[in-house]
Design a protein around this motif. Sequence first.
Motif, PDB file in Angstrom:
ATOM      1  N   VAL A 188      64.178 100.231  64.574  1.00 23.18           N
ATOM      2  CA  VAL A 188      64.491  98.862  64.156  1.00 23.18           C
ATOM      3  C   VAL A 188      64.054  98.633  62.716  1.00 23.18           C
ATOM      4  CG1 VAL A 188      63.901  96.437  64.531  1.00 23.18           C
ATOM      5  CG2 VAL A 188      64.450  97.896  66.485  1.00 23.18           C
ATOM      6  N   GLN A 189      62.845  99.090  62.359  1.00 20.10           N
ATOM      7  CA  GLN A 189      62.361  98.924  60.993  1.00 20.10           C
ATOM      8  C   GLN A 189      63.262  99.639  59.992  1.00 20.10           C
ATOM      9  OE1 GLN A 189      58.289 100.277  60.904  1.00 20.10           O
ATOM     10  NE2 GLN A 189      57.492  98.413  61.863  1.00 20.10           N
ATOM     11  N   LYS A 190      63.670 100.861  60.345  1.00 18.58           N
ATOM     12  CA  LYS A 190      64.510 101.632  59.430  1.00 18.58           C
ATOM     13  C   LYS A 190      65.887 100.998  59.284  1.00 18.58           C
ATOM     14  CE  LYS A 190      62.086 106.005  59.853  1.00 18.58           C
ATOM     15  NZ  LYS A 190      62.183 107.474  59.930  1.00 18.58           N
ATOM     16  N   ALA A 191      66.449 100.487  60.379  1.00 19.86           N
ATOM     17  CA  ALA A 191      67.747  99.819  60.301  1.00 19.86           C
ATOM     18  C   ALA A 191      67.659  98.546  59.460  1.00 19.86           C
ATOM     19  CB  ALA A 191      68.254  99.501  61.703  1.00 19.86           C
ATOM     20  N   GLN A 192      66.562  97.820  59.590  1.00 21.20           N
ATOM     21  CA  GLN A 192      66.388  96.600  58.792  1.00 21.20           C
ATOM     22  C   GLN A 192      66.285  96.918  57.305  1.00 21.20           C
ATOM     23  OE1 GLN A 192      62.895  94.945  60.684  1.00 21.20           O
ATOM     24  NE2 GLN A 192      64.095  93.758  62.154  1.00 21.20           N
ATOM     25  N   ARG A 193      65.557  97.985  56.970  1.00 17.69           N
ATOM     26  CA  ARG A 193      65.455  98.361  55.559  1.00 17.69           C
ATOM     27  C   ARG A 193      66.805  98.855  55.033  1.00 17.69           C
ATOM     28  NH1 ARG A 193      60.308 100.792  57.114  1.00 17.69           N
ATOM     29  NH2 ARG A 193      61.341 102.831  57.136  1.00 17.69           N
ATOM     30  N   LEU A 194      67.539  99.605  55.855  1.00 16.80           N
ATOM     31  CA  LEU A 194      68.862 100.073  55.448  1.00 16.80           C
ATOM     32  C   LEU A 194      69.776  98.890  55.164  1.00 16.80           C
ATOM     33  CD1 LEU A 194      70.871 102.474  55.142  1.00 16.80           C
ATOM     34  CD2 LEU A 194      71.420 102.153  57.568  1.00 16.80           C
ATOM     35  N   ALA A 195      69.719  97.876  56.010  1.00 18.11           N
ATOM     36  CA  ALA A 195      70.576  96.695  55.829  1.00 18.11           C
ATOM     37  C   ALA A 195      70.268  95.973  54.519  1.00 18.11           C
ATOM     38  CB  ALA A 195      70.392  95.747  57.011  1.00 18.11           C
ATOM     39  N   ALA A 196      69.021  96.064  54.064  1.00 22.20           N
ATOM     40  CA  ALA A 196      68.617  95.345  52.848  1.00 22.20           C
ATOM     41  C   ALA A 196      68.927  96.115  51.569  1.00 22.20           C
ATOM     42  CB  ALA A 196      67.117  95.041  52.913  1.00 22.20           C
ATOM     43  N   LEU A 197      69.281  97.404  51.665  1.00 22.07           N
ATOM     44  CA  LEU A 197      69.533  98.195  50.463  1.00 22.07           C
ATOM     45  C   LEU A 197      70.896  97.863  49.867  1.00 22.07           C
ATOM     46  CD1 LEU A 197      68.267 101.774  51.444  1.00 22.07           C
ATOM     47  CD2 LEU A 197      67.084 100.031  50.100  1.00 22.07           C
ATOM     48  N   PRO A 198      71.000  97.796  48.554  1.00 24.59           N
ATOM     49  CA  PRO A 198      72.311  97.591  47.923  1.00 24.59           C
ATOM     50  C   PRO A 198      73.131  98.874  47.965  1.00 24.59           C
ATOM     51  CG  PRO A 198      70.630  97.913  46.241  1.00 24.59           C
ATOM     52  CD  PRO A 198      69.908  97.884  47.555  1.00 24.59           C
ATOM     53  N   SER A 199      74.435  98.717  47.878  1.00 24.27           N
ATOM     54  CA  SER A 199      75.330  99.873  47.822  1.00 24.27           C
ATOM     55  C   SER A 199      75.693 100.168  46.368  1.00 24.27           C
ATOM     56  CB  SER A 199      76.588  99.598  48.641  1.00 24.27           C
ATOM     57  OG  SER A 199      76.275  99.494  50.010  1.00 24.27           O
ATOM     58  N   PRO A 200      75.944 101.435  46.031  1.00 18.53           N
ATOM     59  CA  PRO A 200      75.878 102.613  46.909  1.00 18.53           C
ATOM     60  C   PRO A 200      74.439 103.026  47.190  1.00 18.53           C
ATOM     61  CG  PRO A 200      76.406 103.285  44.682  1.00 18.53           C
ATOM     62  CD  PRO A 200      76.402 101.789  44.665  1.00 18.53           C
TER      63      PRO A 200
ATOM     64  N   LEU B 178      76.537 100.423  56.717  1.00 17.10           N
ATOM     65  CA  LEU B 178      77.101 101.356  55.753  1.00 17.10           C
ATOM     66  C   LEU B 178      78.357 100.750  55.132  1.00 17.10           C
ATOM     67  CD1 LEU B 178      76.708 104.654  57.805  1.00 17.10           C
ATOM     68  CD2 LEU B 178      75.270 103.858  55.920  1.00 17.10           C
ATOM     69  N   ARG B 179      78.509 100.943  53.824  1.00 17.42           N
ATOM     70  CA  ARG B 179      79.636 100.376  53.083  1.00 17.42           C
ATOM     71  C   ARG B 179      80.374 101.493  52.340  1.00 17.42           C
ATOM     72  NH1 ARG B 179      78.206  97.147  56.072  1.00 17.42           N
ATOM     73  NH2 ARG B 179      77.345  95.055  55.738  1.00 17.42           N
ATOM     74  N   ARG B 180      81.560 101.181  51.892  1.00 15.87           N
ATOM     75  CA  ARG B 180      82.348 102.139  51.114  1.00 15.87           C
ATOM     76  C   ARG B 180      81.531 102.621  49.912  1.00 15.87           C
ATOM     77  NH1 ARG B 180      87.555 103.660  50.350  1.00 15.87           N
ATOM     78  NH2 ARG B 180      88.217 102.303  52.069  1.00 15.87           N
ATOM     79  N   GLY B 181      81.489 103.927  49.713  1.00 18.40           N
ATOM     80  CA  GLY B 181      80.732 104.500  48.606  1.00 18.40           C
ATOM     81  C   GLY B 181      79.319 104.906  48.961  1.00 18.40           C
TER      82      GLY B 181
ATOM     83  N   PRO C 160      69.361 104.058  45.952  1.00 21.91           N
ATOM     84  CA  PRO C 160      68.431 103.562  46.977  1.00 21.91           C
ATOM     85  C   PRO C 160      68.548 104.443  48.212  1.00 21.91           C
ATOM     86  CG  PRO C 160      69.797 101.783  46.102  1.00 21.91           C
ATOM     87  CD  PRO C 160      70.373 103.060  45.587  1.00 21.91           C
ATOM     88  N   CYS C 161      67.434 104.739  48.855  1.00 24.06           N
ATOM     89  CA  CYS C 161      67.448 105.731  49.924  1.00 24.06           C
ATOM     90  C   CYS C 161      66.617 105.257  51.112  1.00 24.06           C
ATOM     91  CB  CYS C 161      66.884 107.062  49.405  1.00 24.06           C
ATOM     92  SG  CYS C 161      66.867 108.412  50.613  1.00 24.06           S
ATOM     93  N   GLU C 162      67.124 105.511  52.315  1.00 27.88           N
ATOM     94  CA  GLU C 162      66.379 105.268  53.546  1.00 27.88           C
ATOM     95  C   GLU C 162      66.417 106.539  54.385  1.00 27.88           C
ATOM     96  OE1 GLU C 162      64.044 103.779  56.462  1.00 27.88           O
ATOM     97  OE2 GLU C 162      64.473 102.796  54.550  1.00 27.88           O
ATOM     98  N   ASN C 163      65.249 106.963  54.831  1.00 24.05           N
ATOM     99  CA  ASN C 163      65.151 108.127  55.708  1.00 24.05           C
ATOM    100  C   ASN C 163      65.210 107.628  57.145  1.00 24.05           C
ATOM    101  OD1 ASN C 163      64.421 110.478  57.132  1.00 24.05           O
ATOM    102  ND2 ASN C 163      63.214 111.214  55.400  1.00 24.05           N
ATOM    103  N   GLY C 164      66.348 107.866  57.806  1.00 27.95           N
ATOM    104  CA  GLY C 164      66.548 107.343  59.154  1.00 27.95           C
ATOM    105  C   GLY C 164      66.136 108.291  60.256  1.00 27.95           C
ATOM    106  N   GLY C 165      65.433 109.383  59.926  1.00 29.21           N
ATOM    107  CA  GLY C 165      65.043 110.353  60.936  1.00 29.21           C
ATOM    108  C   GLY C 165      64.117 109.763  61.987  1.00 29.21           C
TER     109      GLY C 165
END
Length: 402
Positions: free
Chosen positions: A80-92, A141-144, A118-123
């Motif tokens: 959940v924490q990793k998904a929340q951080r991923l959602a907050a990252l700008p694309s690409p 996840l978004r285009r690019g 920007p990078c998130e380690n989802g392991g």
Amino acid sequence: MNKKKQKNFVNFGPWWCHRHRPSVNKKFLRRFFQKAATFFANPGLRLPACCALSVLLYVLAFGFWLDRPLSLDLLRTEMVQKAQRLAALPSPKILILAGSNASYSHSCVVIGAMLALPCENGGTAVGIGLDEIFRRDAPFLRRGDVVYLPMELAQYTATRRQYDAAADGFLLWRHDRALLAHLPPDRIFGALFCCTLADALDALAEMALARHGVSPEALLAREYDAQGDRIDNRLADAAPDLLRHPARAVPPVQDISQGYGAALIARFVAAEAARGVIVIGGLPTDFSTQALNDDAVRAIAGLYTAQGGAFLVLPNRSLYPPEDFFNGEDHLARPCQYRHSIAVAEGLAGLLRRPVVPPGAAIERVAADCPSKKGRLLFVNKKKQKNFVNLGRAGFTAAGPS
């Protein structure tokens, strides 16, 4: 059943509701237990009534009361924490996704900085279903965007039966029933009947510890940094006794290409590539004594390239001597985690046609402590780099990609 026992049984429902406060109406529970008491009073219906009551109590216990806050729920909190951080990252942005090979052997601190993304380690861990993981992360996840998948070999060969009995069934039934509802019926049924008496006893012990101040969030903070990288893998704390064993056998090519996990990965690659997400597969880290043959690598690569993705193979095929690892084949010690991540970043840069930002002096100093270092795993030249990153479309020689 005598009147006194029947009365006590009927009053059990409201008492349980008051004690544990689930979202169940008290009047409904009283009516239910009144009807159940009638069944128990009839000798012919007593056995099926007992069976029905035992199933109900099981469902209520594992769905609304028992929990595993310090083990399974710790993994859920991590996801959940990793998904929340991923959602907050700008694309690409770039997402590294696998089991614990991603978090132990790959570093967003290194890869994100070198690619200027920007990078998130989802392991997380092998055993958490990829169907669940993909459903959690795909909406963000978004285009690019870039997804790098250095999946463990066991992820490809996992069968549908293994998924039905997976440990994350308890988590889904206890905490994420909305997500569970989107999974296949056999996964739902497996999650509903996931647990045993041993699981109940473990849950009671963990709940008691959590009540006495053991915090899942504090445990995660000691194990992961703000980008999802594992940080408790210091070389000084490595466990050599866990590394003194023969290399794991490479699964047969048929098991890799026809596994249920492989089908889930291929489906994810196709869906995300169609949305403009760049999906790149890779090999997991393992002992250099592993007999990773060309046919196996070609089978893995084909799962990505056939669905519109790409595949990256490093010059050493992500194989390292045992002394480079922390506590298992998929888990590099931090200096080697950094060294491997430098090589991965350079390979991804060639495929993405992005300039590489040289690793900083601090990262170089950490990577230099990798026990087996023999120079950095740099691509020799641009032509060789192009061949490596296009491996899924190119061929192999006995020595590796050509």
